[in-house]
Motif scaffolding. Structure first.
Motif, PDB file in Angstrom:
ATOM      1  N   ARG A 279     -13.817  -5.607  -5.174  1.00 41.79           N
ATOM      2  CA  ARG A 279     -14.305  -4.174  -5.300  1.00 41.79           C
ATOM      3  C   ARG A 279     -15.330  -4.250  -6.403  1.00 41.79           C
ATOM      4  O   ARG A 279     -16.368  -3.719  -6.400  1.00 41.79           O
TER       5      ARG A 279
ATOM      6  N   ASP B  87     -12.208  -8.086   7.732  1.00 42.14           N
ATOM      7  CA  ASP B  87     -12.120  -6.761   8.107  1.00 42.14           C
ATOM      8  C   ASP B  87     -11.758  -6.629   9.663  1.00 42.14           C
ATOM      9  O   ASP B  87     -12.497  -7.242  10.429  1.00 42.14           O
TER      10      ASP B  87
ATOM     11  N   SER C 264     -12.500  12.821   8.657  1.00 43.19           N
ATOM     12  CA  SER C 264     -11.986  12.877   7.330  1.00 43.19           C
ATOM     13  C   SER C 264     -12.767  13.930   6.469  1.00 43.19           C
ATOM     14  O   SER C 264     -13.750  14.522   7.042  1.00 43.19           O
TER      15      SER C 264
ATOM     16  N   ASN D  20     -19.173  -2.394   5.296  1.00 43.28           N
ATOM     17  CA  ASN D  20     -18.212  -2.440   6.255  1.00 43.28           C
ATOM     18  C   ASN D  20     -18.485  -1.274   7.286  1.00 43.28           C
ATOM     19  O   ASN D  20     -17.657  -0.753   8.263  1.00 43.28           O
TER      20      ASN D  20
ATOM     21  N   HIS E 214       0.690  -1.144  -0.242  1.00 44.50           N
ATOM     22  CA  HIS E 214      -0.250  -0.001  -0.128  1.00 44.50           C
ATOM     23  C   HIS E 214       1.085   1.417  -0.140  1.00 44.50           C
ATOM     24  O   HIS E 214       0.342   2.384  -0.043  1.00 44.50           O
TER      25      HIS E 214
ATOM     26  N   MET F 131      -9.391  -3.592  -1.292  1.00 44.00           N
ATOM     27  CA  MET F 131      -8.270  -3.436  -1.768  1.00 44.00           C
ATOM     28  C   MET F 131      -7.973  -4.380  -3.049  1.00 44.00           C
ATOM     29  O   MET F 131      -7.232  -4.308  -3.927  1.00 44.00           O
TER      30      MET F 131
ATOM     31  N   HIS G  97     -18.790  10.217   3.878  1.00 46.38           N
ATOM     32  CA  HIS G  97     -17.553   9.611   4.008  1.00 46.38           C
ATOM     33  C   HIS G  97     -17.265   8.961   5.274  1.00 46.38           C
ATOM     34  O   HIS G  97     -18.044   8.995   6.178  1.00 46.38           O
TER      35      HIS G  97
ATOM     36  N   SER H 279     -17.567   2.143   6.113  1.00 46.67           N
ATOM     37  CA  SER H 279     -17.162   2.572   7.575  1.00 46.67           C
ATOM     38  C   SER H 279     -17.836   3.555   8.523  1.00 46.67           C
ATOM     39  O   SER H 279     -19.211   2.878   8.511  1.00 46.67           O
TER      40      SER H 279
ATOM     41  N   GLU I 295     -11.314 -10.204   1.717  1.00 46.52           N
ATOM     42  CA  GLU I 295     -11.214  -8.792   1.580  1.00 46.52           C
ATOM     43  C   GLU I 295     -11.132  -8.108   3.048  1.00 46.52           C
ATOM     44  O   GLU I 295     -11.849  -8.519   4.164  1.00 46.52           O
ATOM     45  N   ASN I 296     -10.516  -7.016   2.994  1.00 51.38           N
ATOM     46  CA  ASN I 296     -10.197  -6.167   4.678  1.00 51.38           C
ATOM     47  C   ASN I 296     -11.425  -4.988   4.379  1.00 51.38           C
ATOM     48  O   ASN I 296     -12.479  -5.031   3.721  1.00 51.38           O
ATOM     49  N   HIS I 297     -10.898  -3.939   5.129  1.00 52.92           N
ATOM     50  CA  HIS I 297     -11.941  -3.014   5.266  1.00 52.92           C
ATOM     51  C   HIS I 297     -11.982  -1.921   4.257  1.00 52.92           C
ATOM     52  O   HIS I 297     -12.813  -1.090   4.263  1.00 52.92           O
ATOM     53  N   TYR I 298     -10.786  -2.096   3.415  1.00 53.57           N
ATOM     54  CA  TYR I 298     -10.587  -1.173   2.393  1.00 53.57           C
ATOM     55  C   TYR I 298     -10.766  -1.507   0.947  1.00 53.57           C
ATOM     56  O   TYR I 298     -10.652  -0.436   0.013  1.00 53.57           O
TER      57      TYR I 298
END
Length: 658
Positions: A641, A601, A438, A537, A91, A636, A433, A513, A631-634
């Motif tokens: 996706r 996640d 953020s 998530n 990353h 990736m 968001h 999130s 897959e994780n939180h983002y």
């Protein structure tokens, strides 16, 4: 909405859309499959970097099935080395010197001595000549096995033979409370790293002088809520900065070029903006007047591998730069002017600042990389999304409205080219968001673009609690999860519906999130407002979230205090937590809900979506739950996706149709 202001906005939207929608093909809403193929794909090229001598560039090349780091010679005009990195998910990449590229990657795996699987950060050194990769720190080589963050680099030696990395180091095999020490790692042969500085359980960071010497360490004592900076002394360490605080409300980010002061990001009490201060390493004296502008927050600083700060990046829908060297500032300004009306981001530079890498995003590009070498014009390097032509980029606009209590809510609108002839009463997606500390930017947003390509207006209100718009705006969100932060989203729907842009019967809310929490809160607490909701998530149970954080970090940890202050008032009960948790209001939901969650996640565990699905099903509500494997939180991974985007577009279509 004031009529004159609305018609001015409408005129701008019509002109923006009409200028871009040049053919019948463009004006038609894109098919779901086509939108998923284009916008759901990972960027083909990313992480563009330039070597210190300006002769090499390195970048991440991704396809649906694999990822590679490639090193390209600008002189030879060919790839000279590289490595397949599909298994390690890099990353972050950057040049340490002309011969070595540092890759910071994450891998989801088991950690010795702990149950479950974790995202484990690791750093590697890639030899730019041979393509050989060496892992820099390995658990078990004097390094405590039960840790997840081994990818941090805080400095290098003068000759770049060594790199310095913090890690938890156990005194023995039975030591369950290891100290956070600093390791010296030989880049060419990283086996057997040396413990360079012994830290303790409260140490959280180190700062170095570029020659292998530690000039300061940062500590946070969770047991008594003290934030400290200590410097080397004749005997041990001397405290030069001490602040009593429940959470860290100042951030130490780097060093001044002379290595005499730390750089601290903090609120400027005179302006209510986030500013740049210096803290003297000699005596801890804090500069009285921050550097930087008084009308914008400092978002982050520009610093090198040794964390020397060279300039500031200001927050806003597009980044703004202030370099401390006047000639460098002039160069950056001149290059940005060559791309009018675009978002131009400085993403890398050589140590001597002769070679600069920029990313350009806007109506002309979904992301183009340029190399600007001293004395020459910007040189095009690559497109992030080569399949997305300018003709199918959905335009954006910025507008601000006032909430009922007077708070200004800046809002980013992504407009559909298919609505060019009549941008009124549009089917709309509210896209809050994550964070929530953020904010959104005007650059290429794959999810907003995909939604707009399908014919929807996308609204991204910067609700109170968002960063980037002053301390007052941020602090107004403290303790307001499900309350005033949510009200800002509700009022955005009403405001733009009253003005005629939004069709109030065709509004969905979607987020990831914290944005996923806001989506669930939207249909739980304002059930009449939304036609559907999508949570990616997302947090469903705030009470469970705080319990998980306490369990993972300890009840005294400052991160726990941060989430407590962010979500609820200082003194709260279980009833207060239930009142802002969508999980406990599932019976109030009227709209269909799509839950999407990565099975790996670790930020918001998947049990939030599992339990939310159970609660909605028990209440006889319409709910669909999609698990993203590996897959994780983002989001990736390219395949997941695209899977998520396909599920989203298919799910919302019937509820936003005319």
């Amino acid at each position: 909405m004031d009529a004159s202001r609305f018609f001015s906005l409408l005129l701008i939207l019509c002109m923006t859309l009409s200028a871009q929608a040049e053919s019948e093909q463009v004006q038609a809403a894109m098919s779901i499959d086509r939108a998923v193929q284009l916008y759901g794909a990972l960027p083909r090229t990313s992480k563009m970097r330039v070597s210190p001598n300006g002769k090499l560039i390195a970048f991440l090349k991704s396809t649906t099935d694999s990822s590679s780091v490639l090193v390209y010679s600008l002189e030879e005009k060919k790839v000279v080395s590289g490595a397949n990195v599909s298994e390690i998910r890099p990353h972050q990449i950057y040049f340490m010197d002309d011969d070595h590229l540092i890759l910071v990657a994450s891998e989801h795996r088991r950690v010795m001595g702990f149950r479950g699987r974790f995202d484990v950060s690791t750093a590697f050194a890639l030899n730019t000549k041979s393509g050989d990769i060496n892992q820099l720190l390995r658990p078990g080589e004097g390094i405590y096995a039960g840790q997840t963050g081994l990818g941090g680099v805080v400095g290098t030696s003068e000759n770049n033979r060594y790199i310095y990395m913090p890690a938890f180091v156990a005194e023995s095999a039975t030591d369950l409370s290891p100290d956070f020490s600093l390791m010296r790692v030989k880049v060419s042969s990283p086996r057997r790293p040396k413990q360079w500085v012994k830290g303790d359980k409260d140490t959280i960071d180190y700062f170095m002088d570029g020659e292998g010497n530690v000039v300061a360490q940062e500590q946070f004592e969770n047991h008594n809520n003290r934030h400290l900076i200590k410097v080397p002394a004749e005997r041990g360490w001397k405290t030069i900065f001490s602040q009593n605080t429940v959470i860290k409300d100042v951030e130490f980010v780097g060093l001044t070029p002379n290595y005499q002061s730390l750089v601290m990001i903090n609120e400027n009490p005179a302006t209510g903006r986030i500013g740049y201060f210096t803290v003297s390493l000699a005596d801890g004296e804090v500069s009285q007047r921050p550097l930087g502008r008084e009308d914008a927050d400092v978002d982050h600083v520009l610093m090198d591998i040794n964390r020397v700060v060279h300039g500031l990046v200001y927050a806003g829908f597009t980044p703004d730069y202030e370099l401390f060297d006047a000639s460098r500032q002039s160069r950056v300004e001149a290059i940005i002017k060559q791309f009018p009306n675009e978002m131009v981001s400085l993403i890398d530079w050589s140590p001597d600042w002769r070679h600069l890498v920029f990313k350009v995003e806007g109506l002309s590009s979904a992301g183009s990389f340029y190399l600007a070498s001293e004395g020459g014009e910007p040189r095009f390097l690559a497109n992030a999304y080569p399949d997305i032509s300018p003709e199918i980029i959905q335009p954006t606009a910025v507008y601000a409205f006032q909430a009922s209590d007077g708070m200004t809510i800046p809002t980013l609108l992504t407009l559909s080219l298919s609505q060019a002839e009549n941008p009124q009463r549009m089917a709309t997606v509210i896209l809050p968001h994550g964070g929530p500390a953020s904010y959104d930017r005007k650059g290429f947003d794959w999810l907003a673009q995909a939604l707009a390509a399908r014919g929807y207006l996308v609204l991204q209100p910067q609700f109170r609690g968002s960063t980037g718009f002053g301390v007052e705006h941020y602090l107004a969100g403290q303790g307001q999860w499900g309350r005033k932060m949510q009200d800002d989203l509700t009022e955005a729907v009403h405001y733009f519906a009253k003005g005629g842009l939004v069709d109030p019967e065709r509004v969905c809310i979607l987020g990831a999130s914290y944005g996923g929490y806001a989506a669930l809160a939207g249909v739980a607490f304002t059930p009449e407002l939304y036609a559907c909701a999508v949570s990616i998530n997302g947090v469903a149970d705030v009470k469970r979230m705080l319990k998980d954080e306490r369990s993972a970090r300890g009840k005294d940890h400052w991160v726990v205090a941060y989430f407590e202050q962010s979500a609820v008032a200082k003194d709260y009960s279980d009833d207060d937590l239930r009142a802002i948790s969508p999980y406990y209001a599932a019976d109030k939901v009227q709209a269909p809900v799509l839950l999407i969650h990565g099975e790996e996640d670790e930020v918001v565990p998947i049990h939030h979506s599992i339990e939310m699905e159970d609660a909605l099903s028990d209440a006889d509500k319409l709910v669909r739950f999609v698990t993203l494997k590996n897959e994780n939180h983002y989001l990736m991974e390219g395949a997941t996706r695209q899977q998520a985007l396909h599920e989203i577009l298919r799910f919302i279509e019937p509820y936003l149709a005319e």
